[in-house]
Write a protein that holds these residues in place. Sequence first.
Motif, mmCIF file in Angstrom:
data_model
loop_
_atom_site.group_PDB
_atom_site.id
_atom_site.type_symbol
_atom_site.label_atom_id
_atom_site.label_comp_id
_atom_site.label_asym_id
_atom_site.label_seq_id
_atom_site.Cartn_x
_atom_site.Cartn_y
_atom_site.Cartn_z
ATOM 1 N N VAL A 246 33.072 42.482 37.619
ATOM 2 C CA VAL A 246 32.009 42.201 37.176
ATOM 3 C C VAL A 246 31.212 43.015 36.191
ATOM 4 O O VAL A 246 30.670 42.753 35.149
ATOM 5 C CB VAL A 246 30.983 41.380 38.181
ATOM 6 N N PRO A 247 31.098 44.281 36.689
ATOM 7 C CA PRO A 247 30.358 45.137 35.950
ATOM 8 C C PRO A 247 31.279 45.565 34.630
ATOM 9 O O PRO A 247 30.552 45.836 33.391
ATOM 10 C CB PRO A 247 30.268 46.460 36.994
ATOM 11 N N GLN A 250 30.738 42.928 32.183
ATOM 12 C CA GLN A 250 29.354 43.029 31.582
ATOM 13 C C GLN A 250 29.385 44.080 30.467
ATOM 14 O O GLN A 250 28.647 44.009 29.387
ATOM 15 C CB GLN A 250 28.437 43.330 32.543
ATOM 16 N N ASP A 256 24.511 39.834 29.133
ATOM 17 C CA ASP A 256 23.354 40.083 30.202
ATOM 18 C C ASP A 256 23.820 40.026 31.567
ATOM 19 O O ASP A 256 23.083 40.864 32.314
ATOM 20 C CB ASP A 256 22.338 38.651 29.899
ATOM 21 N N VAL A 257 24.766 39.392 31.723
ATOM 22 C CA VAL A 257 25.262 39.083 33.158
ATOM 23 C C VAL A 257 26.624 39.043 33.273
ATOM 24 O O VAL A 257 27.347 38.537 32.329
ATOM 25 C CB VAL A 257 24.405 37.937 33.832
ATOM 26 N N GLU A 259 28.591 38.180 36.117
ATOM 27 C CA GLU A 259 29.096 37.175 36.827
ATOM 28 C C GLU A 259 29.576 35.791 35.875
ATOM 29 O O GLU A 259 28.492 34.947 35.575
ATOM 30 C CB GLU A 259 28.194 36.589 37.781
ATOM 31 N N THR A 340 31.583 34.329 40.378
ATOM 32 C CA THR A 340 31.343 33.292 39.051
ATOM 33 C C THR A 340 29.834 33.103 39.029
ATOM 34 O O THR A 340 29.442 32.452 37.799
ATOM 35 C CB THR A 340 32.139 32.020 39.022
ATOM 36 N N GLY A 341 28.833 33.580 39.728
ATOM 37 C CA GLY A 341 27.446 33.197 39.495
ATOM 38 C C GLY A 341 27.047 31.929 39.899
ATOM 39 O O GLY A 341 25.851 31.786 40.204
ATOM 40 N N PRO A 353 28.252 31.936 33.261
ATOM 41 C CA PRO A 353 28.380 31.666 34.696
ATOM 42 C C PRO A 353 28.936 30.366 34.822
ATOM 43 O O PRO A 353 28.516 29.345 34.287
ATOM 44 C CB PRO A 353 26.833 31.805 35.311
#
Lengths: 408, 271
Positions: A246-247, A250, A256-257, A259, A340-341, A353
């Motif tokens: 995830v990071p 990003q 912005d996110v 996930e 996946t958010g 997401p």
Amino acid sequence: MNRKMFRGKKYFIEALWEGLLKISGSVTSIIIILIILFLFSEGMGLFKNNIVEDGYVVAVNSKNKIENLSPQQIKDIFDSKIVSWKELGVDVSEDEIIIFRLDDVTNYVSEEEIGENLENLPKILNQILEDNPNMIAFIPESYTKSNFSSKILDLGNIKISDFLSGKEWFPTASPAPQFGVVPIVLGTLWVSLGAILIALPFGLAVSIYSAELASNRLHKIIKPIIELLAGIPSVVYGFFGLIVIVPLIQKVFNLDVGETGLAGSIVLAIMALPTIITIAEDALRSTPRAMKEASLALGANKWQTIVKVTIPYSISGITAGVVLGIGRAIGETMAVLMVTGNAAVIPHTLLEPVRTIPATIAAELGEAPKGGAHYEALFVLGCILFIITLIINLVVEYISSKNKNKVA
Amino acid sequence: MKNLRKIALVIALGLLVSPFANAQKIKGSDTVLPLSQKEAEAYGKKGGKVTVTGGGSGVGIAALMDGTTDIAQASRKMKFSEKQKMQQSGRQAKEVVIAYDALAVIVNPNNKISQLTRQQLEQIFTGKITNWKQVGGEDLNIVVYSRESSSGTYEFFKEHVLKNKNYMSSVLSMPATGAIIQSVKQTKGAIGYVGLAYLNKEVKALKVSFDGKKYIEPSVATAKNKTYPIVRPLLYYYEVKNAKKVKSYIDFVLSEQGQAIVEKVGYISLK
């Protein structure tokens, strides 16, 4: 005599075995069918539910001409997105909509007037509604049983068409929960598609290498490692995804996110790899030696033999591996839930997401009131997932049967 | 060898059966779960027997309706529809507040914003404010994290802070509090909410104001003196006719010793 008895005993044991196998086979089949029936019968209950939360009604002033409201309109009214009756196509003497929930009652009357055991509440609710021509109220059904002169809206049941074409998933919204499966089904398909696009080239490459090119010693190292991948619990994959993938996403895509659907796809691709590799490799290995040797004898080199002979011969096995891999990806819950958010919006790219069907069921079933609309809606989601995987399995059957005919 | 197997079988059966013999059962909310476990442990030392399982507030209340649990633990009040179902099945539930929990609004530690009003929070979580510069921060998109819609925490935040309006649909929902903290930690524009007990140094808790004048920092002290506005009760439900059976345990939880455990777990005691 003795021998005969012995033979009789042997037959008896064999018959017993046969019977046992038959019984266990039929019991398993019956149980599977019962599970499917249970799934569908629980799910279909959803469409017998009123669109307003169980035990409540939506009421308006008796002079109000409004007849029908969709779940979407009710949600927008109570979220203050629709603020005037004109937007709903009715003329009311005062146009601005006043929202009333049971807790608001103390803004209109004092607690003494309601009475200690709430005995005056039905009368008071009726009174408040009749005093405010522009009010819409969301109140318990039990307070409207006798002498209630305001208009209770008959909004009908949840419709299958609304369910299948709805774009919002707010299962706990009150007064009217929103059950729209479009974003969730699309999310599931997007993530699975992404996973397969990533897993396919890697899976094929590894299986071809390990079946055709790797030395025996190397093969003995690769195979157990790949199989080890299948043994890692999915929660671990999820946690790995949340902390590492995830990071990374990003940062790489400057989002912005992190996930996103892509994170889910990558995690699922890693999880689907062992299935794809194992099955594809077996298929590649099943190519008859005679065919390969014939190709080599005709002067084709190793690469040409793989592309022109081995892969075409084993294509059905490879496809089966890929489709089973997708099957695993679609049904996977925990890993996807974590990366996946889970935002229930319709995804346009893999970098947004998404929310998937299994994640929705896993996250919500625990807290959904048993037997309520939300609970049943989750069962319908299960039915949809079941149908998707059924189609995938039928595709596998079709492909392998088609290829058998071709070879024969 | 055979004997060994028999012994193992007996032990396994014994393990399966023994906790259910004569014990009181608690089931429900995962928020209350760690508290109930600690309480049950301490109560066990005094000779009582309580088994605790999680699963969610809804699961606990459903189990109470079926009569498969003695106490349902919940992080939200029983819904009206659940109360009605309870009545239909001829049971009557009694509610006991055992502790309070404060919700802290958290942001990434690099975020310059340190306080928000309730109106601003409502606008952020319903999607009317989408950039931090609209509330005086830097030019950065806001990423909103929330718990799953089925969690009691989600419901409480919606009722209390959003005034019953729905979250925007693009809110990211996370399966657990730990996941929210992890995500807020690694996402620059993030905002989310967690129980006070989970707060740590990796995220920044915001001061919150409901009247627009005084901004209050979330802490056990401010929650206790009722100045911090986002506080919810943690509840036990039991059947009225079972009152005798569960009384000694509930009395223990409400006693001084029980309430000391509440504080130790990180929730706010009644007194």
